[in-house]
Design an enzyme around this catalytic site. Structure first.
Site, PDB file in Angstrom:
ATOM      1  N   ASP A  11     -15.672  63.786  49.989  1.00 30.20           N
ATOM      2  CA  ASP A  11     -15.078  62.821  49.072  1.00 30.20           C
ATOM      3  C   ASP A  11     -13.577  62.778  49.363  1.00 30.20           C
ATOM      4  O   ASP A  11     -13.039  63.673  50.037  1.00 30.20           O
ATOM      5  CB  ASP A  11     -15.371  63.276  47.641  1.00 30.20           C
ATOM      6  CG  ASP A  11     -14.786  62.345  46.613  1.00 30.20           C
ATOM      7  OD1 ASP A  11     -14.876  61.117  46.807  1.00 30.20           O
ATOM      8  OD2 ASP A  11     -14.229  62.844  45.617  1.00 30.20           O
TER       9      ASP A  11
ATOM     10  N   ASP B  95     -10.659  61.378  46.809  1.00 28.30           N
ATOM     11  CA  ASP B  95      -9.825  61.687  45.650  1.00 28.30           C
ATOM     12  C   ASP B  95     -10.371  62.916  44.921  1.00 28.30           C
ATOM     13  O   ASP B  95     -11.546  62.973  44.553  1.00 28.30           O
ATOM     14  CB  ASP B  95      -9.783  60.494  44.697  1.00 28.30           C
ATOM     15  CG  ASP B  95      -9.317  59.211  45.398  1.00 28.30           C
ATOM     16  OD1 ASP B  95      -8.896  59.303  46.566  1.00 28.30           O
ATOM     17  OD2 ASP B  95      -9.405  58.134  44.783  1.00 28.30           O
TER      18      ASP B  95
ATOM     19  N   ASP C 288     -15.701  66.577  44.267  1.00 31.40           N
ATOM     20  CA  ASP C 288     -15.269  67.178  43.008  1.00 31.40           C
ATOM     21  C   ASP C 288     -16.143  66.770  41.828  1.00 31.40           C
ATOM     22  O   ASP C 288     -15.988  67.312  40.737  1.00 31.40           O
ATOM     23  CB  ASP C 288     -13.806  66.806  42.720  1.00 31.40           C
ATOM     24  CG  ASP C 288     -13.608  65.299  42.546  1.00 31.40           C
ATOM     25  OD1 ASP C 288     -14.299  64.532  43.251  1.00 31.40           O
ATOM     26  OD2 ASP C 288     -12.780  64.898  41.701  1.00 31.40           O
TER      27      ASP C 288
END
Length: 375
Positions: free
Chosen positions: A8, A10, A128
């Site tokens: 990922d 961000d 995240d």
């Protein structure tokens, strides 16, 4: 075959601001530890692919130009450090669109799923959010949720790099027969006090030497038909331990492979031409072990015992135990022992094997220690 680390963006490569949009240069901050971790993974053979949901990218509220500037700078910084991404995959839909290309959907993965050069068994996803873990599950690969204040998670980048690049070498073997139930658990990359329970206290003491002096975590539990005799329990424990070693070592990349003592060993006794391998003294006894994780089991034993048993362990089963380990692990082992005290001689054999194992299993890089291309 090449493993892919899907990542990922961000909150994983760069920190995520409160408004969840990195649309200005001043918002660009790298997640702690990401660059050294990815360099380690690169050196372990991983390629990198960014897979990111960018809600409404290209809309009036999130112009493409606002995204491109910080994103291009991020990629340039990574490249300057030797980290290049194979591809950057961005889904621009909104959550309400339920687009198949939006994580956890795998619509963007079709070309990769058709690529037979990818090592999916080693590939993984780092993100995240729980959607990143669901994405990994949909690909049937391992998922790591990075620890963040917003979404929790259990991993940091250093731990992920260790888990994937170092590939902790663990194995759990359960061997059940009509005669015995043996469970062996070991971790070649963790040092811990050994635990053994076979119903034979002296044998337990010997098995503990393997973990203690081999420098790895070892847990052995055995229930056997001791009302008949010790043979099945000792033999099957050796077979289970050998199988666990074979499974934990995997393809054996990076290991020393051989366990032996250099010619200038301080423990050599002048005039004794029978000694070779890792040579270990124990009072009047001297034992040596030389081994090779060649994949071709072979066992040579040079020694004898005066007593029928030491404690509750028949001495005739001492070489038989080591032969069982060799047969199940694909190990070539030469074991030699000289001395007067049979307790010392048996214990010297186990300790010499352990010290030779310690040398052979030590990782020294990522290369396969064979010109054959396989072990």
């Amino acid at each position: 075959m090449t493993p892919i680390l899907f990542v990922d963006r961000d909150g994983t490569l760069i920190t995520e601001p409160a408004d969840f949009q990195i649309d200005a240069y001043e918002k660009l901050r790298f997640v702690d530890g990401v660059i050294p971790a990815m360099l380690k993974l690169r050196d372990a053979g991983y390629q990198f692919v960014i897979v990111s949901n960018q809600d409404g990218l290209g809309s009036e509220s999130y112009p493409q130009a606002s995204f491109d500037g910080p994103n291009n700078l991020m990629l340039q910084i990574f490249a300057s450090q030797g980290i290049v991404f194979r591809e950057v995959l961005i889904d621009c839909s909104w959550p309400a669109d339920n687009a198949p290309t939006r994580k956890p959907g795998v619509g963007l993965m079709v070309p990769y799923l058709q690529d037979r050069t990818i090592d999916w068994s080693r590939s993984a996803m780092v993100g995240d959010r729980i959607t990143d873990i669901q994405f990994a599950q949909n690909l049937n690969i391992r998922g790591f949720q990075l620890r963040t204040e917003q979404f929790g998670g259990d991993w940091d980048w250093a731990g992920i790099a260790h888990e994937l690049a170092d590939a902790p070498r663990r194995a759990v073997v359960q061997r059940n027969t009509k005669e015995t139930r043996i469970r062996v658990e070991l971790d070649l990359d963790r040092v811990a006090e050994p635990h053994t329970a076979t119903g034979l206290p002296f044998f337990d003491h010997m098995l503990e030497q393997i973990g203690k002096h081999g420098g790895f975590a070892l847990d052995i539990r055995a229930e056997g038909d001791l009302h008949i005799d010790e043979h099945h329990t000792i033999e099957d424990t050796g077979l289970a331990l050998g199988q666990a070693l074979r499974e934990a070592l995997g393809d054996k990349r990076g290991i020393g492979r051989y366990g032996f003592d250099p010619d200038d060993s301080p423990w050599r006794v002048a005039g004794d031409t029978t000694q070779h391998g890792f040579t270990l003294p124990m009072d009047e006894t001297i034992a040596s072990a030389a081994l090779d994780f060649s994949g071709r089991p072979y066992f040579v034993f040079d020694g004898d015992f005066k007593r029928e048993r030491v404690g509750d362990m028949p001495t005739e089963l001492v070489p038989h135990f080591f032969r069982s380990v060799c047969d199940a692990s694909g190990l070539n082992l030469h074991l030699h022992v000289r001395g007067e005290n049979d307790h010392h001689k048996v214990e010297g054999c186990f300790k010499a094997l352990a010290r030779a194992l310690r040398q052979a299993i030590r990782r020294e890089g990522t290369a396969l220690p064979s010109t054959k291309g396989a072990l």
